[in-house]
Design an enzyme around this catalytic site. Structure first.
Site, PDB file in Angstrom:
ATOM      1  CG  HIS A 106     -19.974  21.012  52.744  1.00 14.49           C
ATOM      2  ND1 HIS A 106     -20.092  22.292  53.235  1.00 14.49           N
ATOM      3  CD2 HIS A 106     -19.070  20.380  53.538  1.00 14.49           C
ATOM      4  CE1 HIS A 106     -19.276  22.429  54.275  1.00 14.49           C
ATOM      5  NE2 HIS A 106     -18.658  21.289  54.473  1.00 14.49           N
TER       6      HIS A 106
ATOM      7  CG  LEU B 144     -15.186  22.203  51.426  1.00 12.37           C
ATOM      8  CD1 LEU B 144     -16.624  21.867  51.734  1.00 12.37           C
ATOM      9  CD2 LEU B 144     -14.282  21.013  51.745  1.00 12.37           C
TER      10      LEU B 144
ATOM     11  CG  PHE C 214     -16.261  19.997  62.258  1.00 13.87           C
ATOM     12  CD1 PHE C 214     -15.118  20.767  62.289  1.00 13.87           C
ATOM     13  CD2 PHE C 214     -16.768  19.604  61.015  1.00 13.87           C
ATOM     14  CE1 PHE C 214     -14.485  21.148  61.121  1.00 13.87           C
ATOM     15  CE2 PHE C 214     -16.138  19.983  59.843  1.00 13.87           C
ATOM     16  CZ  PHE C 214     -14.995  20.756  59.888  1.00 13.87           C
TER      17      PHE C 214
ATOM     18  NE  ARG D  36     -18.121  12.607  54.878  1.00 14.08           N
ATOM     19  CZ  ARG D  36     -17.536  13.781  55.089  1.00 14.08           C
ATOM     20  NH1 ARG D  36     -17.074  14.104  56.289  1.00 14.08           N
ATOM     21  NH2 ARG D  36     -17.399  14.649  54.104  1.00 14.08           N
TER      22      ARG D  36
ATOM     23  CG  HIS E 157     -18.735  17.712  50.440  1.00 14.74           C
ATOM     24  ND1 HIS E 157     -17.555  18.252  49.977  1.00 14.74           N
ATOM     25  CD2 HIS E 157     -18.481  17.287  51.713  1.00 14.74           C
ATOM     26  CE1 HIS E 157     -16.629  18.159  50.934  1.00 14.74           C
ATOM     27  NE2 HIS E 157     -17.153  17.556  51.982  1.00 14.74           N
TER      28      HIS E 157
ATOM     29  CD  GLN F 238     -22.080  15.403  54.041  1.00 19.55           C
ATOM     30  OE1 GLN F 238     -20.865  15.441  53.982  1.00 19.55           O
ATOM     31  NE2 GLN F 238     -22.728  15.058  55.135  1.00 19.55           N
TER      32      GLN F 238
ATOM     33  CD  GLU G 152     -19.886  20.716  59.466  1.00 18.60           C
ATOM     34  OE1 GLU G 152     -20.129  20.221  58.357  1.00 18.60           O
ATOM     35  OE2 GLU G 152     -19.995  20.090  60.520  1.00 18.60           O
TER      36      GLU G 152
ATOM     37  NE  ARG H 281     -20.089  18.563  56.602  1.00 16.54           N
ATOM     38  CZ  ARG H 281     -18.907  18.119  56.216  1.00 16.54           C
ATOM     39  NH1 ARG H 281     -18.823  17.145  55.316  1.00 16.54           N
ATOM     40  NH2 ARG H 281     -17.805  18.638  56.726  1.00 16.54           N
TER      41      ARG H 281
END
Lengths: 236, 588
Positions: free
Chosen positions: B242, B252, B119, B398, B353, B240, B255, B286
């Site tokens: 995304h 969404l 990730f 994050r 996000h 954030q 990732e 991100r």
């Protein structure tokens, strides 16, 4: 942006002011960015804030916006506006008491879900690491664990309409099998004992409405068949 | 007062991952607990998390919690508190294993262990190369987790108040929290929930943006209640985006798609992340990937007739991998983009996000607010965990899969703190102030009595537009200045919203108006703090201050509703047991 008018006929009932339910005809302007039924319903609500319905994730994973759409249960957020016959007739999920408009009281539905002990039972002292499970054994849970508890299936089932207090219904039975099928669970016998009952399991007559309406393409009838098979196998 | 009072040892507000994990801890300690939730627990937004939960289990290659800690500090652009980050990364294996024992249907490796995938930003050996750290249940990890946690709560008979909306915090003259007021949605009845401990797990405020991956319910309710009660909220400028929301719909796309080998391409088919992050490429953090995408689009290399998105390409992957590891993504892509990713790429765009900021807490889940010169003073009786809280483990950005970990670790820690604190308290709770419910009742009376006001939908739309236009991936000085004016103007309109529906029964118009009261506080905090912080760090990218400025801005922002005031708190640079991870330039 091109707009067009869509016609709706919506079940309305507010016990605070209505003596009885009625169908309300209402039109709404939608544009090309409105693709799903829920998009149109958000616009309807902007027009008339008294129309009550549940919704949350708007992507088909939370299970909030189940309703009866042109006679068939489904999720508003996954229903394409294109191709819906007009007026689009929206009613609450059948067979459950209506609280208001499209909002039903799901107590009975969840009671049945809770009745199958929807949790892993394993009384061995937990190991330090994960319990091992082969990829093949894990695969047995596919098509079961994805249920979103929207109630489309149970509220399309005539057996559930007749005996919502006694028949577990397709959603609960699918979850019962999810735990029976889990190699980590040790309560298979208790689970089968609990379901070996003329009502809890055997009210299912394989009408298969549940399969037809499931927005996640799950197959409760298949799972119910497997439970029945295990019961038969247990006696021989 | 005439308002019914229900008394509990502890009240948990919110039944997503953090609330359910906390509730388990409390139920197992045999406390009297009420869990209030606006929606049935499994409808909470944790359900939409896809890719995985981070833990250095090392099931397919070597991994270590210290490497995870390093990645999280670096991902946070050094704004995360290193004590909280160490705590979270060390606890990760324990809480993930527990979840497996609860019945969570993780995918498995050939040897039967929990399956892990790479990730963004998760690397081995202090930033060397991507590592498989995300524990996954296909691409439905949040769904599987939320259901497993709910099921475990069914087993221990947790008492839920489903479709109850908390309205306001109750505090006494000394500032201690004594519970909340709440409304039962089905009847419209208002009630006081008195408790020795109040634990917020109310989730994020992603609905403040026009284009968002978030559910309708993510309206920052806990933040609104906290701000109205006079307490600060922290680091809200760090929102954030995304990288991969479905173009147009905002849904969404995990990732994990890139973790399984998917790549981003611009209009000429170029894998452009190779230019922006030569080492991590598509698996950079991100904020880095979102800025790269926005730059490609800004410089005319976007796709489609309007050159306004890029493509997420998985077509080179084995269809079996897509069917087995990413089945939900395929469904979403076909449903919302009309594209089958086995054959064609998914059009994507950076989409709002996750809120890195929130109610400031220490690493035990106790809420803090500066008092008498102590920046870390605990607010008695008040706890927070999950997205609504700011421990802070995410700092300025994050890492993917750290949110599910956050809610497990801090849900549990906050629950443990409640249990510990209650042991030291007298048997009966503190007396409620006489006017405990007056503030909430006045808000409801204002709403029901409002004439010639504006509809909630219109005002909410103005709010979301203002945030989208003025406080996005890149932030410009004049736009931020105008944005603050705009959002304050919207705030005035929020105070005059009118609902036509006056029914007591399941009045969703009233709920939406009350949600907007909360959302606007979160939006004000975000815009004002973004305008205040004169540097670029993590998700805050200022055109006029393009560099990180540790000399002046290595500190948390605190926003107070009263006077729209901004204050600061130091970042905890000292971990619990290991050496500080020293500041350096962030390169992927």
């Amino acid at each position: 942006m091109t707009t067009k008018t869509m016609q709706f006929s919506i079940y309305r009932y507010d016990p605070d002011k209505d003596k009885k339910p009625y169908m309300q005809d209402i039109t709404v302007e939608i544009d090309s960015s409105d693709r799903k039924l829920l998009d149109a319903m958000v616009k309807l609500k902007a027009q008339d804030d008294s129309i009550a319905f549940r919704r949350s994730c708007r992507e088909g994973v939370c299970g909030s916006d189940a309703m009866n759409i042109n006679g068939k249960n489904g999720l508003a957020c996954l229903t394409e506006l294109d191709g819906l016959k007009q007026p689009v007739v929206l009613r609450p999920l059948p067979g459950l008491p209506v609280i208001r408009d499209l909002i039903v009281d799901m107590t009975q539905f969840f009671k049945q879900y809770h009745s199958i002990k929807p949790y892993l039972v394993n009384d061995d002292p937990p190991p330090e690491r994960e319990r091992l499970q082969s990829p093949e054994d894990r695969e047995e849970l596919n098509g079961l664990y994805e249920c979103i508890l929207c109630a489309c299936c149970s509220t399309s089932c005539p057996s559930f309409w007749w005996n919502p207090d006694k028949f577990v219904g397709p959603a609960g039975l699918l979850q019962a099998y999810r735990f029976i099928a889990d190699t980590r669970d040790q309560a298979t016998n208790d689970r089968l004992d609990d379901l070996e009952d003329p009502y809890r399991l055997f009210r299912c007559h394989s009408i298969m409405n549940c399969v037809d309406v499931c927005p996640k393409n799950l197959n409760p009838t298949l799972a119910i068949g497997k439970i029945k098979e295990l019961l038969v196998r247990r006696t021989v | 007062m005439g308002i019914p009072v229900r008394t509990f040892d502890a009240v948990v507000v919110g039944a997503g991952g953090a609330g359910l994990r906390a509730a388990l801890q409390l139920a197992e300690a045999d406390l009297r607990v009420a869990v209030l939730t606006k929606v049935f627990p499994t409808r909470s937004h944790t359900v939409a998390a896809q890719g995985g939960v981070a833990a250095s289990l090392g099931n397919s290659e070597e991994d270590h919690w210290h490497w995870h800690m390093y990645d999280t500090v670096k991902g946070s652009d050094w704004l995360g508190d290193q004590d909280a980050i160490e705590f979270m990364c060390r606890k990760a294996n324990e809480v993930v294993i527990e979840l497996e024992h609860f019945g969570m249907p993780f995918d498995r490796t050939e040897s039967g262990k929990i399956y892990q995938r790479p990730f963004g930003g998760h690397m081995s050996n202090f930033g060397e190369k991507p590592v498989s750290r995300a524990c996954a249940a296909a691409d439905r990890t949040g769904h599987a987790m939320l259901h497993a946690l709910y099921q475990r709560n069914v087993r221990v008979h947790t008492q839920f108040f489903v479709e109850w909306m908390a309205l306001d915090l109750i505090r006494d003259a000394e500032g201690a929290v004594l519970g909340v007021t709440a409304m039962e949605m089905e009847t419209g009845e208002v009630c006081i929930f008195q408790s020795k401990a109040t634990l917020f797990a109310t989730g994020g405020s992603g609905r403040m943006y026009y284009s968002s991956t978030n559910a309708f319910i993510n309206t920052g309710d806990g933040l609104g209640m906290t701000a109205r009660a006079g307490l600060p909220i922290q680091d809200m400028e760090f929102f954030q985006f995304h990288p991969t929301g479905v173009y147009g719909a905002g849904i969404l796309i995990t990732e994990g798609v890139r973790g399984e080998g998917g790549v981003l391409r611009n209009a000429s088919g170029e894998r452009f992340m190779e230019r922006y992050a030569p080492n991590a490429k598509d698996l950079a953090s991100r904020d880095v990937v979102s800025r790269a995408m926005a730059t490609e689009i800004k410089e005319g290399r976007g796709c489609g007739p309007n050159k306004d998105h890029v493509l997420l390409d998985l077509s080179h992957l084995d269809p079996k991998v897509i069917m087995q590891r990413l089945p939900g993504i395929r469904e979403i892509s076909m449903q919302f983009a009309g594209a089958d990713p086995i054959k064609e790429p998914i059009p994507v765009v950076p989409t709002a996000h996750y809120q890195m900021g929130g109610i400031p807490t220490n690493y035990t889940g106790r809420v803090v607010a500066p008092r008498n010169g102590n920046p870390d003073a605990v607010v008695p009786g008040f706890y927070a965990a999950g997205e609504c809280a700011c421990a802070s483990v995410h700092g300025a950005n994050r890492l993917g899969t750290n949110s599910l970990l956050d809610l497990l670790v801090f849900g549990k820690a906050a629950g443990e703190s409640v249990v510990e604190d209650i042991k030291a308290l007298p048997k009966s709770p503190k007396d409620l102030p006489k006017d405990a419910a007056d503030y909430s009742l006045a808000r409801l009376a204002r709403l029901d009595g409002q004439a010639n006001g504006e509809g909630v939908h219109e005002v909410q739309l103005a709010l979301r537009r203002a945030m989208q236009d003025h406080c996005g991936v890149f932030r410009f000085p004049d736009m931020l200045k105008q944005g603050v004016d705009k959002i304050m103007e919207v705030a005035g309109r929020v105070g005059r919203t009118e609902i036509k529906d006056k029914s007591k029964v399941f009045n969703t118009a009233r709920i939406e108006a009350l949600e907007l009261d909360n959302l606007v506080e979160a939006a004000k905090a975000t815009m004002v703090c973004a305008a205040t912080r004169q540097e670029s760090r993590g998700a805050q990218a200022r055109e006029d201050f393009p560099e990180r400025d540790d000399a002046n801005w290595l500190k948390h922002t605190l926003w107070y509703r009263d006077g729209n005031r901004v204050d600061f708190r130091p970042v905890h640079l000292k971990p619990l047991t290991v050496e500080t991870i020293e500041l350096k330039k962030r390169v992927y």
